[in-house]
Structures are given as structure tokens and as C-alpha cells.
Design an enzyme around this catalytic site. Structure first.
Site, short mmCIF file in Angstrom:
data_model
loop_
_atom_site.label_atom_id
_atom_site.label_comp_id
_atom_site.label_asym_id
_atom_site.label_seq_id
_atom_site.Cartn_x
_atom_site.Cartn_y
_atom_site.Cartn_z
N SER A 192 45.63 44.11 48.11
CA SER A 192 47.11 42.89 47.96
C SER A 192 47.89 43.59 48.62
CB SER A 192 46.65 41.31 46.96
OG SER A 192 48.09 40.85 47.11
N ASP A 218 30.94 30.57 52.62
CA ASP A 218 32.17 30.58 51.47
C ASP A 218 32.53 29.34 51.20
OD1 ASP A 218 35.71 30.09 52.58
OD2 ASP A 218 34.83 28.69 51.32
N ASP A 274 28.29 31.16 47.08
CA ASP A 274 29.55 32.36 45.67
C ASP A 274 29.74 33.31 45.83
OD1 ASP A 274 30.99 32.48 43.12
OD2 ASP A 274 29.74 31.19 42.48
N VAL A 275 30.69 33.99 45.98
CA VAL A 275 30.90 35.68 46.30
C VAL A 275 30.36 36.38 44.86
CG1 VAL A 275 32.57 35.82 48.11
CG2 VAL A 275 33.28 36.18 45.88
N THR A 283 48.33 30.99 54.17
CA THR A 283 47.11 31.12 53.80
C THR A 283 47.35 30.13 53.39
OG1 THR A 283 47.71 32.31 52.20
CG2 THR A 283 46.77 33.92 54.07
N TYR A 291 45.45 38.74 38.33
CA TYR A 291 45.54 39.60 39.77
C TYR A 291 45.91 40.13 40.39
CZ TYR A 291 46.26 38.10 45.21
OH TYR A 291 46.14 37.76 46.12
#
Length: 260
Positions: free
Chosen positions: A155, A36, A58-59, A203, A168
């Protein structure tokens, strides 16, 4: 595949869905590397004990995610256990963004903000998949020839995007779109690919919206009429890990809600 004695990489693991997944996998006897950007990831790993390690990363960074994959391999080797090195990844890291194409004053949406959402949610997912898959492909095959499993987080916005969610929704639709071709490609290596599409969950992302809006979303869920709980996501991730016939699919986890 079993959770017990296997090692898993979890991104977005400092809080929310990722943190709950780490807790559940450790409780089931697994080992986890928590990745994370938040400094809180170290404290969460310490709470989980010797079965957990933390990597701040960082992804979207190849170097950061390779370091997290290497940490998972080291954690596995450090226990002296035979079999899989990195057995699976549960990729939960991501950002939410809301912006209209044209605002009330007639100004166009910010292109850099759109690109940032796509980069983190979609390019970041591809980055994690490619590096995790490369590590898993080198595992000794287990039962059914399985070498690993990748679980991405999409999502319901991928299918039911609302006003202001162009960035998004597009980023999560991309995650959905990658699932089947990735599963088909990685089948030759014995690596499964799945995605979970959560609905409205408790969340840190949800805490960013007003309470009244959150209550309205909870009321819109047919049943159970509440926000989802992070451990319910974690339970599904565990079930995907242990059920070898789950592959190339996106599972909605939303209580039956359909956004308007």
C-alpha cells in the site's frame, strides 16, 4: 510466463482487487483458485465457471493456505496439462485499521488490535509466500528457468502513512521490506517476487469511510482525478506475470498521489 493454461492462487478473492484479478486471469485463459474467508468466494468462483475453484480460508492459517495450494495443484493436474502446477499467487487479502496511539481521552491504543493487523497483513503474507514458494520450487522450469511468480499487495501507506495508521502502515511496510530478500532467496528456484502498492481504490475497504472523505481522496489524486478501479490493479498483476524482468520491486499504482 503466460497466463493461458496456467493455474494461479488468489487470496482475498471474494471482492475488490482479488475478485478483479481472478476475472482477468480467467479471461486470459488461466485457471484460478479463489481463497477468502467470506462465503461469497464460492459464488464468485461459480460465476467464473470451470476454470475456477473456491477455498474458504484464513491467510494466517497454515492448514487453510496449504489446502488452497493443494486445490491449485489439483486444478492443474485435473486438466491434464504439462508444465507448471501452481504458476503464481496474487495475494490480496488484508485488513485496514485506524487507531491513534493516544485517543482524545488520553487512552493508549489497543495492543491486541495492533497485533491483529500485523498478523493478518504481514504474517499472513509470509504464510502465503512460504507455502506457495514451496509448491512452485517443485515445478518443471519454463522459459528462462522460471517456475513461478508471487505478487503481494502492499500500500502507499507503507511510504505515506497518515495519522492513525501506525498498524496498517507498519504491516504494509513489512510487505515492502520482504519483497527484495524474498526475491533474492527464491531466485535459485526460478521464482520471482513482486509487490504492488495501490493508492486509493474502489474496494470494500474504501466503502468503510464516509463519502465526503472518499471524495476528498479522489480529488487529491493528480491524474486521473478519481479512485483507482480494481481492474487496473488486475491489469498490472497480469503484466507482472508475463514480464520476466519484473522481480524484487514494489510498484506504486496510485495516479501520482502522495499522502500528507
Amino acid at each position: 510466463m503466460q497466463v493461458k493454461d496456467n493455474t494461479f492462487l488468489i487470496t482475498g478473492a471474494a471482492s475488490g482487487l482479488g475478485a478483479a484479478t481472478a476475472e482477468r486471469l480467467v479471461a486470459a485463459g488461466g485457471r484460478v483458485v479463489l481463497c477468502d474467508l467470506s462465503d461469497a468466494v464460492q459464488a464468485h468462483a461459480e460465476r467464473l465457471g470451470d476454470a475456477a475453484r473456491a477455498v474458504r480460508g484464513d491467510v494466517t492459517s497454515g492448514d487453510d493456505i496449504q489446502a488452497a495450494v493443494d486445490a491449485a495443484l489439483e486444478l492443474s493436474e485435473g486438466r491434464g496439462l504439462a508444465g507448471l502446477g501452481l504458476a503464481g499467487v496474487v495475494h490480496c487479502a488484508g485488513v485496514v485499521s485506524v487507531a491513534k496511539l493516544v485517543d482524545r481521552e488520553g487512552n493508549p491504543a489497543d495492543l491486541d488490535a495492533y497485533a491483529r493487523t500485523i498478523n493478518i497483513n504481514l504474517v499472513g503474507t509470509f504464510n502465503v509466500m512460504r507455502l506457495a514458494a514451496a509448491a512452485m520450487a517443485g515445478n518443471a522450469p519454463g522459459e528462462d528457468g522460471e517456475r513461478g511468480v508471487i505478487i503481494n499487495t502492499a500500500s502507499i501507506a507503507a511510504m505515506d502513512g497518515q495519522v492513525g495508521q501506525c498498524a496498517y502502515s507498519a504491516s504494509k511496510a513489512g510487505v515492502v521490506g520482504m519483497s527484495l530478500p524474498a526475491a533474492r532467496e527464491l531466485s535459485r528456484h526460478g521464482v520471482r517476487v513482486m509487490a504492488i502498492a495501490p493508492g486509493v481504490f474502489e474496494t470494500p475497504m474504501m466503502s468503510e469511510i464516509p463519502d465526503e472523505a472518499a471524495q476528498a481522496l479522489a480529488a487529491a489524486v493528480p491524474f486521473p482525478k478519481r479512485l483507482g478501479r480494481p481492474d487496473e490493479f488486475a491489469r498490472l498483476a497480469e503484466q507482472i506475470i508475463t514480464n520476466p524482468m519484473l522481480n524484487g520491486e514494489v510498484i506504486r499504482l496510485d495516479g501520482g498521489i502522495r499522502m500528507q
